[in-house]
Design a protein around this motif. Structure first.
Motif, mmCIF file in Angstrom:
data_model
loop_
_atom_site.group_PDB
_atom_site.id
_atom_site.type_symbol
_atom_site.label_atom_id
_atom_site.label_comp_id
_atom_site.label_asym_id
_atom_site.label_seq_id
_atom_site.Cartn_x
_atom_site.Cartn_y
_atom_site.Cartn_z
ATOM 1 N N ALA A 165 0.795 -1.245 0.058
ATOM 2 C CA ALA A 165 -0.051 -0.029 0.036
ATOM 3 C C ALA A 165 0.904 1.390 -0.110
ATOM 4 O O ALA A 165 0.513 2.148 -0.700
ATOM 5 C CB ALA A 165 -0.950 0.101 1.374
ATOM 6 N N SER A 166 2.049 1.270 0.716
ATOM 7 C CA SER A 166 2.884 2.373 0.917
ATOM 8 C C SER A 166 3.494 2.643 -0.556
ATOM 9 O O SER A 166 3.700 3.738 -0.767
ATOM 10 C CB SER A 166 3.957 2.468 1.861
ATOM 11 N N ALA A 167 3.754 1.530 -1.214
ATOM 12 C CA ALA A 167 4.570 1.697 -2.598
ATOM 13 C C ALA A 167 3.368 2.219 -3.496
ATOM 14 O O ALA A 167 3.884 3.082 -4.538
ATOM 15 C CB ALA A 167 5.045 0.342 -2.895
ATOM 16 N N GLU A 168 2.421 1.852 -3.298
ATOM 17 C CA GLU A 168 1.283 2.267 -4.332
ATOM 18 C C GLU A 168 1.094 3.784 -4.090
ATOM 19 O O GLU A 168 0.815 4.581 -4.954
ATOM 20 C CB GLU A 168 -0.029 1.667 -3.984
ATOM 21 N N ARG A 169 1.092 4.253 -3.030
ATOM 22 C CA ARG A 169 0.857 5.649 -2.521
ATOM 23 C C ARG A 169 2.073 6.485 -3.035
ATOM 24 O O ARG A 169 1.836 7.554 -3.423
ATOM 25 C CB ARG A 169 0.811 5.721 -1.119
ATOM 26 N N MET A 170 3.321 5.783 -3.052
ATOM 27 C CA MET A 170 4.499 6.709 -3.513
ATOM 28 C C MET A 170 4.417 6.812 -5.023
ATOM 29 O O MET A 170 4.658 7.853 -5.359
ATOM 30 C CB MET A 170 5.676 6.072 -2.993
ATOM 31 N N LEU A 171 4.003 5.729 -5.364
ATOM 32 C CA LEU A 171 3.938 5.736 -7.113
ATOM 33 C C LEU A 171 2.773 6.748 -7.344
ATOM 34 O O LEU A 171 3.015 7.340 -8.320
ATOM 35 C CB LEU A 171 3.554 4.426 -7.521
ATOM 36 N N GLY A 172 1.918 6.977 -6.751
ATOM 37 C CA GLY A 172 0.810 7.732 -6.950
ATOM 38 C C GLY A 172 1.306 9.278 -6.767
ATOM 39 O O GLY A 172 0.945 10.288 -7.489
ATOM 40 N N LEU A 173 2.093 9.441 -5.654
ATOM 41 C CA LEU A 173 2.793 10.905 -5.569
ATOM 42 C C LEU A 173 3.674 11.094 -6.888
ATOM 43 O O LEU A 173 3.398 12.240 -7.212
ATOM 44 C CB LEU A 173 3.617 10.785 -4.420
ATOM 45 N N ILE A 174 4.299 9.909 -7.378
ATOM 46 C CA ILE A 174 5.105 10.496 -8.497
ATOM 47 C C ILE A 174 4.249 10.918 -9.645
ATOM 48 O O ILE A 174 4.711 11.752 -10.266
ATOM 49 C CB ILE A 174 6.006 9.378 -8.764
ATOM 50 N N LYS A 175 3.323 10.014 -9.833
ATOM 51 C CA LYS A 175 2.402 10.244 -10.962
ATOM 52 C C LYS A 175 2.045 11.806 -10.932
ATOM 53 O O LYS A 175 1.650 12.322 -11.946
ATOM 54 C CB LYS A 175 1.478 9.139 -11.206
ATOM 55 N N TYR A 176 1.548 12.041 -9.820
ATOM 56 C CA TYR A 176 0.903 13.279 -9.562
ATOM 57 C C TYR A 176 1.882 14.439 -9.956
ATOM 58 O O TYR A 176 1.476 15.637 -10.464
ATOM 59 C CB TYR A 176 0.531 13.570 -7.923
ATOM 60 N N ARG A 177 3.157 14.219 -9.586
ATOM 61 C CA ARG A 177 3.950 15.046 -9.982
ATOM 62 C C ARG A 177 4.644 15.176 -11.419
ATOM 63 O O ARG A 177 4.756 16.331 -12.198
ATOM 64 C CB ARG A 177 5.413 15.149 -9.002
ATOM 65 N N LEU A 178 4.653 14.120 -12.018
ATOM 66 C CA LEU A 178 5.379 13.922 -13.349
ATOM 67 C C LEU A 178 4.116 13.826 -14.543
ATOM 68 O O LEU A 178 4.661 14.356 -15.633
ATOM 69 C CB LEU A 178 6.404 12.599 -13.461
ATOM 70 N N HIS A 179 3.102 13.143 -14.161
ATOM 71 C CA HIS A 179 2.207 12.830 -15.159
ATOM 72 C C HIS A 179 0.605 13.338 -14.634
ATOM 73 O O HIS A 179 -0.289 12.358 -14.516
ATOM 74 C CB HIS A 179 2.135 11.573 -15.754
ATOM 75 N N PRO A 180 0.489 14.493 -14.408
ATOM 76 C CA PRO A 180 -0.770 14.920 -13.818
ATOM 77 C C PRO A 180 -2.004 14.708 -14.619
ATOM 78 O O PRO A 180 -3.084 14.260 -14.055
ATOM 79 C CB PRO A 180 -0.967 16.558 -13.552
ATOM 80 N N LYS A 181 -1.940 14.849 -15.868
ATOM 81 C CA LYS A 181 -3.117 14.690 -16.741
ATOM 82 C C LYS A 181 -3.552 13.229 -16.646
ATOM 83 O O LYS A 181 -4.535 12.755 -16.647
ATOM 84 C CB LYS A 181 -3.107 15.231 -18.252
ATOM 85 N N GLU A 182 -2.392 12.414 -16.902
ATOM 86 C CA GLU A 182 -2.805 10.977 -16.969
ATOM 87 C C GLU A 182 -3.070 10.426 -15.506
ATOM 88 O O GLU A 182 -4.032 9.766 -15.517
ATOM 89 C CB GLU A 182 -1.512 10.248 -17.367
ATOM 90 N N ARG A 183 -2.659 11.105 -14.589
ATOM 91 C CA ARG A 183 -2.926 10.519 -13.210
ATOM 92 C C ARG A 183 -4.227 10.991 -13.065
ATOM 93 O O ARG A 183 -5.184 10.175 -12.204
ATOM 94 C CB ARG A 183 -2.169 11.325 -12.138
ATOM 95 N N VAL A 184 -4.922 12.053 -13.364
ATOM 96 C CA VAL A 184 -6.364 12.568 -12.976
ATOM 97 C C VAL A 184 -7.282 11.501 -13.758
ATOM 98 O O VAL A 184 -8.148 11.204 -13.115
ATOM 99 C CB VAL A 184 -6.560 13.778 -13.492
ATOM 100 N N GLY A 185 -7.036 11.072 -14.852
ATOM 101 C CA GLY A 185 -7.860 10.145 -15.522
ATOM 102 C C GLY A 185 -7.784 8.782 -14.918
ATOM 103 O O GLY A 185 -8.677 7.964 -14.507
ATOM 104 N N GLU A 186 -6.699 8.207 -14.331
ATOM 105 C CA GLU A 186 -6.277 6.975 -13.474
ATOM 106 C C GLU A 186 -7.060 7.238 -12.148
ATOM 107 O O GLU A 186 -7.846 6.204 -11.961
ATOM 108 C CB GLU A 186 -4.952 6.874 -13.528
ATOM 109 N N LEU A 187 -7.061 8.236 -11.684
ATOM 110 C CA LEU A 187 -7.763 8.565 -10.320
ATOM 111 C C LEU A 187 -9.431 8.412 -10.759
ATOM 112 O O LEU A 187 -10.235 7.781 -9.540
ATOM 113 C CB LEU A 187 -7.512 9.743 -9.564
ATOM 114 N N ALA A 188 -9.686 8.912 -11.661
ATOM 115 C CA ALA A 188 -11.198 8.839 -11.875
ATOM 116 C C ALA A 188 -11.892 7.471 -12.018
ATOM 117 O O ALA A 188 -13.094 7.222 -11.494
ATOM 118 C CB ALA A 188 -11.551 9.830 -13.163
ATOM 119 N N LYS A 189 -11.210 6.669 -12.691
ATOM 120 C CA LYS A 189 -11.272 5.114 -12.926
ATOM 121 C C LYS A 189 -11.138 4.556 -11.258
ATOM 122 O O LYS A 189 -12.077 3.602 -10.873
ATOM 123 C CB LYS A 189 -10.414 4.283 -13.817
#
Length: 243
Positions: free
Chosen positions: A137-161
């Motif tokens: 779970a912690s690794a998933e959260r860290m990966l989410g943080l990285i995507k938030y910083r590096l790929h915000p547009k892709e991340r918002v679509g991923e989060l919507a799903k």
């Protein structure tokens, strides 16, 4: 918390009066001094020390370097421990390699200088597998943080799903926060861009009010109203309707 749990285990296994346990405690005190100030490293395990103390000492040294904010060497130490298949700290150290990179990125003076550290951490986490599941779970959260910083547009679509599943998950709260912040970020950027566009258009109209364009001027290509906007689809609870 990890230190407290580890000490409890060592006392249970070897006894509170064991010299190696006392040596472990003294070293851990040195480790924690780095949390406040300075840079101290525990001494090496004494000659003839049991294997468990040697493995613990390697991790204690790596933690001391991390707490002293020397992230370059901390990453090096954690990476070495992660390769030691006989160390009980191998999985933890492997996880902390990524955490060290993210910490270094977060303290970088600019997004540009932080980017390579985030990218390296992203690559590491994509390969990382929590064998015990302890850090999944912690690794998933860290990966989410990285995507938030590096790929915000892709991340918002991923989060919507992710958020569309009614069951949710352990990271639901953070995912919802990130999703909301990203939407606010994009909305703010869109508003600012529109204001700049209108200002530029008004300036152009004022400057060209008495100017006749040359005969060979090509008309500007038509643009749709939704160019560059983020599309969001909302589904009803029974999935019969959508907007």
């Amino acid at each position: 918390e990890v230190a407290t749990e580890t000490l409890s285990n060592r006392i249970s296994e070897h006894g509170a009066t064991d010299l190696s346990v006392a040596n472990w405690v003294a070293a851990q005190d040195q480790v924690f001094k780095n949390c406040a100030a300075g840079k101290q490293s525990p001494d090496d395990a004494p000659p003839g020390a049991p294997t468990w103390l040697q493995k613990d000492r390697a991790y204690q040294k790596a933690a001391a370097v991390f707490y002293s904010l020397d992230y370059t060497n901390a990453k090096k130490h954690f990476a070495e421990i992660a390769q030691d298949t006989e160390s009980p700290w191998a999985e933890t150290a492997d996880y902390l390699v990524a955490r060290t990179l993210i910490r270094r990125a977060s303290l970088s003076p600019s997004a540009l200088s932080a980017k390579p550290f985030y990218e390296e951490a992203e690559t590491h986490l994509e390969r990382f597998v929590s064998r015990s599941g302890k850090f999944a779970a912690s690794a998933e959260r860290m990966l989410g943080l990285i995507k938030y910083r590096l790929h915000p547009k892709e991340r918002v679509g991923e989060l919507a799903k992710v958020l569309s599943f009614q069951t949710g998950n352990d990271n639901f709260k953070q995912n919802l926060i990130d999703y909301t912040w990203l939407l606010d970020k994009f909305e703010s950027e869109a508003i600012q861009a529109e204001e700049k566009r209108k200002a530029a258009l008004e300036a152009a109209k004022a400057g060209n009010a008495n100017t006749v364009p040359p005969a060979n001027t090509e008309p500007e290509p038509n643009k749709t109203d939704d160019d560059g906007l983020l599309a969001i689809t909302l589904y009803s609870e029974n999935y019969a309707d959508s907007w």
